[in-house]
Design an enzyme around this catalytic site. Structure first.
Site, PDB file in Angstrom:
ATOM      1  N   LYS A  29       0.852  -1.199   0.000  1.00 31.67           N
ATOM      2  CA  LYS A  29       0.000   0.000   0.000  1.00 31.67           C
ATOM      3  C   LYS A  29       0.877   1.234   0.000  1.00 31.67           C
ATOM      4  O   LYS A  29       1.844   1.303   0.768  1.00 31.67           O
ATOM      5  CB  LYS A  29      -0.863  -0.008   1.277  1.00 31.67           C
ATOM      6  CG  LYS A  29      -1.826   1.147   1.353  1.00 31.67           C
ATOM      7  CD  LYS A  29      -3.154   0.776   0.723  1.00 31.67           C
ATOM      8  CE  LYS A  29      -4.022   1.963   0.429  1.00 31.67           C
ATOM      9  NZ  LYS A  29      -3.800   2.606  -0.885  1.00 31.67           N
ATOM     10  N   LYS A  82       4.263   2.105   8.783  1.00 34.89           N
ATOM     11  CA  LYS A  82       3.036   2.854   9.096  1.00 34.89           C
ATOM     12  C   LYS A  82       1.823   1.915   9.159  1.00 34.89           C
ATOM     13  O   LYS A  82       1.032   1.968  10.088  1.00 34.89           O
ATOM     14  CB  LYS A  82       2.814   3.937   8.032  1.00 34.89           C
ATOM     15  CG  LYS A  82       1.770   4.969   8.422  1.00 34.89           C
ATOM     16  CD  LYS A  82       1.573   6.045   7.360  1.00 34.89           C
ATOM     17  CE  LYS A  82       2.758   6.955   7.183  1.00 34.89           C
ATOM     18  NZ  LYS A  82       2.467   8.162   6.388  1.00 34.89           N
ATOM     19  N   LYS A 122       5.369   2.151  -2.713  1.00 30.71           N
ATOM     20  CA  LYS A 122       5.318   3.550  -3.156  1.00 30.71           C
ATOM     21  C   LYS A 122       5.629   3.583  -4.637  1.00 30.71           C
ATOM     22  O   LYS A 122       6.325   2.696  -5.146  1.00 30.71           O
ATOM     23  CB  LYS A 122       6.366   4.372  -2.398  1.00 30.71           C
ATOM     24  CG  LYS A 122       6.048   5.841  -2.349  1.00 30.71           C
ATOM     25  CD  LYS A 122       5.046   6.141  -1.251  1.00 30.71           C
ATOM     26  CE  LYS A 122       4.598   7.571  -1.251  1.00 30.71           C
ATOM     27  NZ  LYS A 122       3.727   7.873  -0.100  1.00 30.71           N
ATOM     28  N   ASP A 146      -0.515  10.916  -3.875  1.00 30.46           N
ATOM     29  CA  ASP A 146       0.549  11.472  -3.036  1.00 30.46           C
ATOM     30  C   ASP A 146       0.863  12.847  -3.630  1.00 30.46           C
ATOM     31  O   ASP A 146       0.072  13.366  -4.420  1.00 30.46           O
ATOM     32  CB  ASP A 146       1.777  10.535  -3.063  1.00 30.46           C
ATOM     33  CG  ASP A 146       2.727  10.806  -1.918  1.00 30.46           C
ATOM     34  OD1 ASP A 146       2.482  10.327  -0.815  1.00 30.46           O
ATOM     35  OD2 ASP A 146       3.726  11.523  -2.113  1.00 30.46           O
ATOM     36  N   THR A 204      -6.319  12.448   7.813  1.00 30.19           N
ATOM     37  CA  THR A 204      -4.945  12.560   8.337  1.00 30.19           C
ATOM     38  C   THR A 204      -4.883  13.615   9.445  1.00 30.19           C
ATOM     39  O   THR A 204      -4.335  13.360  10.527  1.00 30.19           O
ATOM     40  CB  THR A 204      -3.949  12.869   7.209  1.00 30.19           C
ATOM     41  OG1 THR A 204      -4.159  11.930   6.155  1.00 30.19           O
ATOM     42  CG2 THR A 204      -2.520  12.762   7.697  1.00 30.19           C
ATOM     43  N   ASN A 227      -3.737  20.160   3.413  1.00 35.05           N
ATOM     44  CA  ASN A 227      -4.735  19.177   3.840  1.00 35.05           C
ATOM     45  C   ASN A 227      -4.553  18.740   5.295  1.00 35.05           C
ATOM     46  O   ASN A 227      -5.491  18.793   6.089  1.00 35.05           O
ATOM     47  CB  ASN A 227      -4.689  17.967   2.893  1.00 35.05           C
ATOM     48  CG  ASN A 227      -5.589  16.853   3.356  1.00 35.05           C
ATOM     49  OD1 ASN A 227      -5.132  15.893   3.958  1.00 35.05           O
ATOM     50  ND2 ASN A 227      -6.880  16.983   3.116  1.00 35.05           N
ATOM     51  N   SER A 269      -7.822   5.026   3.971  1.00 35.05           N
ATOM     52  CA  SER A 269      -7.633   4.411   2.646  1.00 35.05           C
ATOM     53  C   SER A 269      -7.937   2.919   2.727  1.00 35.05           C
ATOM     54  O   SER A 269      -8.556   2.337   1.827  1.00 35.05           O
ATOM     55  CB  SER A 269      -6.197   4.590   2.165  1.00 35.05           C
ATOM     56  OG  SER A 269      -6.001   5.902   1.729  1.00 35.05           O
TER      57      SER A 269
HETATM   58  P1  NAD Z   1      -0.372  20.053   1.080  1.00 27.55           P
HETATM   59  O1  NAD Z   1       0.353  20.214  -0.206  1.00 27.55           O
HETATM   60  O2  NAD Z   1      -1.860  19.997   1.087  1.00 27.55           O
HETATM   61  O3  NAD Z   1       0.041  21.227   2.106  1.00 27.55           O
HETATM   62  C1  NAD Z   1       1.359  21.597   2.349  1.00 27.55           C
HETATM   63  C2  NAD Z   1       1.340  22.927   3.131  1.00 27.55           C
HETATM   64  O4  NAD Z   1       2.677  23.260   3.491  1.00 27.55           O
HETATM   65  C3  NAD Z   1       0.803  24.115   2.338  1.00 27.55           C
HETATM   66  O5  NAD Z   1       0.011  24.938   3.174  1.00 27.55           O
HETATM   67  C4  NAD Z   1       2.062  24.875   1.945  1.00 27.55           C
HETATM   68  O6  NAD Z   1       1.804  26.274   1.775  1.00 27.55           O
HETATM   69  C5  NAD Z   1       2.896  24.632   3.181  1.00 27.55           C
HETATM   70  N1  NAD Z   1       4.330  24.857   2.990  1.00 27.55           N
HETATM   71  C6  NAD Z   1       5.104  24.509   1.939  1.00 27.55           C
HETATM   72  N2  NAD Z   1       6.363  24.921   2.146  1.00 27.55           N
HETATM   73  C7  NAD Z   1       6.380  25.526   3.352  1.00 27.55           C
HETATM   74  C8  NAD Z   1       7.385  26.136   4.129  1.00 27.55           C
HETATM   75  N3  NAD Z   1       8.648  26.211   3.701  1.00 27.55           N
HETATM   76  N4  NAD Z   1       7.051  26.648   5.339  1.00 27.55           N
HETATM   77  C9  NAD Z   1       5.784  26.580   5.789  1.00 27.55           C
HETATM   78  N5  NAD Z   1       4.784  26.015   5.097  1.00 27.55           N
HETATM   79  C10 NAD Z   1       5.086  25.492   3.897  1.00 27.55           C
HETATM   80  O7  NAD Z   1       0.246  18.742   1.738  1.00 27.55           O
HETATM   81  P2  NAD Z   1      -0.406  17.777   2.838  1.00 27.55           P
HETATM   82  O8  NAD Z   1      -1.169  16.707   2.155  1.00 27.55           O
HETATM   83  O9  NAD Z   1      -1.051  18.575   3.896  1.00 27.55           O
HETATM   84  O10 NAD Z   1       0.914  17.084   3.401  1.00 27.55           O
HETATM   85  C11 NAD Z   1       1.740  17.707   4.371  1.00 27.55           C
HETATM   86  C12 NAD Z   1       2.705  16.663   4.930  1.00 27.55           C
HETATM   87  O11 NAD Z   1       1.958  15.584   5.496  1.00 27.55           O
HETATM   88  C13 NAD Z   1       3.666  16.007   3.906  1.00 27.55           C
HETATM   89  O12 NAD Z   1       4.863  15.704   4.598  1.00 27.55           O
HETATM   90  C14 NAD Z   1       2.935  14.729   3.547  1.00 27.55           C
HETATM   91  O13 NAD Z   1       3.830  13.723   3.070  1.00 27.55           O
HETATM   92  C15 NAD Z   1       2.371  14.350   4.908  1.00 27.55           C
HETATM   93  N6  NAD Z   1       1.251  13.415   4.861  1.00 27.55           N
HETATM   94  C16 NAD Z   1       0.097  13.726   4.194  1.00 27.55           C
HETATM   95  C17 NAD Z   1      -0.960  12.823   4.227  1.00 27.55           C
HETATM   96  C18 NAD Z   1      -2.277  13.158   3.566  1.00 27.55           C
HETATM   97  O14 NAD Z   1      -3.201  12.330   3.689  1.00 27.55           O
HETATM   98  N7  NAD Z   1      -2.423  14.290   2.921  1.00 27.55           N
HETATM   99  C19 NAD Z   1      -0.843  11.594   4.887  1.00 27.55           C
HETATM  100  C20 NAD Z   1       0.347  11.291   5.556  1.00 27.55           C
HETATM  101  C21 NAD Z   1       1.394  12.209   5.542  1.00 27.55           C
END
Ligand code: NAD
Length: 428
Positions: free
Chosen positions: A70, A94, A106, A146, A190, A221, A362
């Protein structure tokens, strides 16, 4: 632990550190340090102007002892086999820590998706499935979105797989749009999962959540729903969030000492997580420099943006009031900063436990696809809460029993479950 900028070397080094503590047999270590299978292929795509472009694609299946592989598919210009290997390995841990019957995998494509038209994106994702379809499936390997991929792209991939397999197969991919085989509750899963683990940590530390303040990095998100959940579920206040400003091409922190209104901020944020700072200022918010979030006088820090944000330098600014760090992002803390946090006795909720709510829902999406029966949003979130609470306590119990840091405890729980599954299947 060795510091490294190569994500796969970092993942292997974290694994080696715990494998040593667990006294794992050398051949078992060698097996788990590497993916079980790797695919590296080329995808020819006819572009809108009639020219042909060839893209490089990847899929890594790290371990499927506990169930089908996954993990997401990332579209990024800097994608490499090593980033995919690292992320695939972390997915194994995870899923194991969340105790869902799935393994780790992945995938990726080297591409900047913002340079493609909608129809080029569709041809590229269908091309990815044409190369991989014999090696994925609901009982083999289940991809998901992703960085750089979207629910719509998952819908096209599911359609391409179903066409090639000759039957409707929604369970081949998760993160599909609601109404197209997706699950309710996935969008908030998340961020809410982060809050469920923070709630349990507060109970353990005997903190009154209504008196607690948090600082959040990011406003995409994960961060948006973590902020909403912190305010609405825990009754605490969030004093700032930070974001990457797309106009100024630099990050900022947006703060309000008496607590932000996350719904208001969401209403002035674009789809990329960039906040309209003029509107924020009009509403009484303060715009501060990027790293201001980390030095706030708060009880909880929630890094939910990028990897490597709490590092040797920034860790020095963490206020003495901070009691919990909840890693919403993947890999937000470098090994050097981790040592400092450990010494200071700050309670760490490590990434692959803290953000496991996404993969948990998921998994629920796949279950609903198999049943061909769909749960309400409330049912999904209640089931997610139960899973996250159980996962948190299995790691906390291990941390207390073995007297180890929460990150090491999470690795111990995960590796132990994967090794047991390999033993039960007679692999080792
Ligand atoms: P996203 O793209 O929706 O949001 C990222 C946010 O980070 C945005 O608000 C962006 O403006 C901000 N950002 C980017 N660069 C920055 C900086 N230098 N300083 C401050 N803010 C900054 O991404 P997401 O889905 O929210 O994912 C965020 C993290 O969580 C990633 O590491 C991702 O791998 C991890 N993650 C996400 C999920 C998911 O379901 N979305 C699940 C597990 C892990």
């Amino acid at each position: 632990m060795a510091s490294s900028t190569n994500a796969f070397e970092m993942a292997q080094s974290q694994f080696d550190h715990v494998a040593e503590q667990l006294k794992l047999d050398p051949p078992v270590r060698e097996f788990l340090r590497w993916p079980m299978r790797e695919y590296h292929f080329r995808i020819p795509v006819r572009m809108d102007d009639g020219t042909l472009r060839v893209f490089e694609g990847f899929r890594v299946q790290h371990n499927d002892a506990r169930g089908p592989n996954k993990g997401g598919i990332r579209f990024h210009p800097a994608e490499t086999m090593d980033t995919v290997r690292a992320l695939g390995m972390w997915m194994t841990w995870k899923c194991a820590v969340a105790d869902i019957p799935l393994g780790g995998g992945k995938g990726g494509v080297i591409v900047d998706p913002s340079t493609l038209s909608v129809s080029e994106k569709e041809r590229l994702v269908r091309g990815w499935v044409q190369k991989m379809w014999a090696n994925i499936g609901p009982r083999k390997d289940v991809p998901a979105p992703d960085v750089g991929t979207t629910p719509q792209m998952m819908g096209w991939m599911m359609d391409e797989y179903s066409r090639l397999a000759g039957q409707y197969t929604p369970g081949v991919i998760t993160g599909k749009p609601v109404g197209g085989g997706g699950s309710l509750g996935r969008t908030e899963a998340t961020g809410y999962g982060v809050v469920y683990t923070v709630r349990e940590a507060m109970k353990h530390l005997k903190l009154d959540s209504t008196q607690c303040r948090a600082a959040v990095q990011g406003f995409g998100n994960v961060a948006q729903y973590a902020a909403i959940g912190f305010v609405e579920m825990l009754g605490g206040s969030v004093v700032c969030v930070s974001y990457w400003d797309r106009e100024d091409r630099m990050p900022y922190t947006v703060s309000k000492e008496d607590g932000i209104d996350p719904h208001f901020l969401v209403s002035i944020t674009d789809q990329y997580g960039s906040i309209d700072k003029e509107k924020a200022v009009e509403a009484g918010y303060k715009i501060e420099e990027a790293d201001a979030w980390i030095s706030k006088d708060v009880d909880v820090l929630i890094p939910a943006a990028l990897e490597g944000q709490i590092n040797e330098e920034t860790v020095k600014s963490i206020s003495s009031r901070v009691k919990i760090i909840a890693e919403g992002a993947n890999g937000p803390t470098t090994p050097e900063a981790d040592e400092v946090i450990k010494e200071r006795g700050i309670f760490m909720i490590p990434d692959f436990l803290c953000n496991a709510g996404g993969v948990t829902v998921s998994y629920f999406e796949g279950v609903q696809n198999d049943m061909n029966f769909y749960w309400t949003r409330e049912e999904v979130l209640e089931k997610e809460d139960n899973k996250m609470t159980q996962a948190f306590h299995s790691v906390l119990d291990m941390s207390l029993k073995a007297k180890v840091y929460m990150r090491d405890a999470a690795y111990m729980v995960a590796i132990d479950r994967v090794v047991k599954a390999m033993e039960l299947r007679g692999w080792i």
